[in-house]
Design a protein around this motif. Structure first.
Motif, PDB file in Angstrom:
ATOM      1  N   VAL A  57       0.848  -1.204   0.000  1.00 37.33           N
ATOM      2  CA  VAL A  57       0.000   0.000   0.000  1.00 37.33           C
ATOM      3  C   VAL A  57       0.879   1.247   0.000  1.00 37.33           C
ATOM      4  N   LEU A  71      -3.936   8.268   4.247  1.00 33.65           N
ATOM      5  CA  LEU A  71      -5.018   7.281   4.288  1.00 33.65           C
ATOM      6  C   LEU A  71      -6.165   7.788   5.169  1.00 33.65           C
ATOM      7  N   VAL A  74      -9.935   2.453   5.184  1.00 34.95           N
ATOM      8  CA  VAL A  74      -9.375   1.172   4.765  1.00 34.95           C
ATOM      9  C   VAL A  74     -10.420   0.091   4.992  1.00 34.95           C
ATOM     10  N   VAL A  76     -10.651  -3.954   4.998  1.00 32.94           N
ATOM     11  CA  VAL A  76      -9.768  -5.102   5.096  1.00 32.94           C
ATOM     12  C   VAL A  76     -10.589  -6.368   4.879  1.00 32.94           C
ATOM     13  N   TRP A  92      -1.704  -4.049  12.702  1.00 33.03           N
ATOM     14  CA  TRP A  92      -2.371  -2.759  12.485  1.00 33.03           C
ATOM     15  C   TRP A  92      -1.963  -1.767  13.578  1.00 33.03           C
ATOM     16  N   ARG A 105     -11.588   2.169   9.602  1.00 30.10           N
ATOM     17  CA  ARG A 105     -11.315   0.800   9.192  1.00 30.10           C
ATOM     18  C   ARG A 105     -12.565  -0.055   9.301  1.00 30.10           C
ATOM     19  N   LEU A 121      -6.368  -5.334   1.136  1.00 28.16           N
ATOM     20  CA  LEU A 121      -6.835  -4.019   1.588  1.00 28.16           C
ATOM     21  C   LEU A 121      -7.362  -3.208   0.424  1.00 28.16           C
ATOM     22  N   LYS A 122      -8.427  -2.495   0.659  1.00 29.10           N
ATOM     23  CA  LYS A 122      -9.005  -1.522  -0.267  1.00 29.10           C
ATOM     24  C   LYS A 122      -8.941  -0.191   0.462  1.00 29.10           C
ATOM     25  N   CYS A 123      -8.235   0.794  -0.120  1.00 26.49           N
ATOM     26  CA  CYS A 123      -7.944   2.028   0.609  1.00 26.49           C
ATOM     27  C   CYS A 123      -8.398   3.269  -0.142  1.00 26.49           C
TER      28      CYS A 123
END
Length: 131
Positions: A57, A71, A74, A76, A92, A105, A121-123
């Motif tokens: 990332v 960021l 996020v 997860v 984390w 998150r 992960l999608k951020c």
């Protein structure tokens, strides 16, 4: 500004999509996994995979002109929520020691990911445009 980003220091996407897309002040990262960019190897264990995915990332953020502190959100995905959540949560906390400035998150337990990895992960990051 609406541009796709491919990060040379991150593993290649497993499909036909960019690592990230910037739209105005927002940067949207595609799902990022823990594979090694040079060897495609997957680390053993959830803590090692979590640290590897964080490094990937970071590589995408840096290739996009952003940084870790940008960021804001996020998502997860874990393939073994019951077994992997504690180790992932420890990693984390190491990377985001102050919850007041950590990104939001959401963690989801899912059945599988497209490759034999345990975490993805999608951020979303906020990156003010340079003037």
């Amino acid at each position: 500004m609406n541009e796709g980003v491919q990060a040379a220091a991150a593993p290649r996407p497993v499909g036909h999509y960019p690592h990230a897309r910037r739209v105005g002040d927002l940067l949207f990262l595609s799902g990022i996994g823990p594979r090694d960019a040079a060897t495609n190897a997957i680390p053993d264990g959830i803590e090692a995979q979590t640290r590897a995915v964080f490094a990937n990332v970071r590589a995408v953020l840096e290739a996009s002109g952003a940084c870790w502190e940008n960021l804001v959100d996020v998502t997860v995905y874990l393939t073994d929520m019951a077994g992997d959540f504690p180790g992932y949560n420890r990693a984390w906390a190491d990377h985001f020691p102050d919850p007041a400035v950590a990104p939001c998150r959401t963690t989801l337990g899912i059945t599988a990911l497209p490759t034999p990895i345990s975490i993805e992960l999608k951020c979303v990051a906020h990156v003010p445009e340079r003037r």
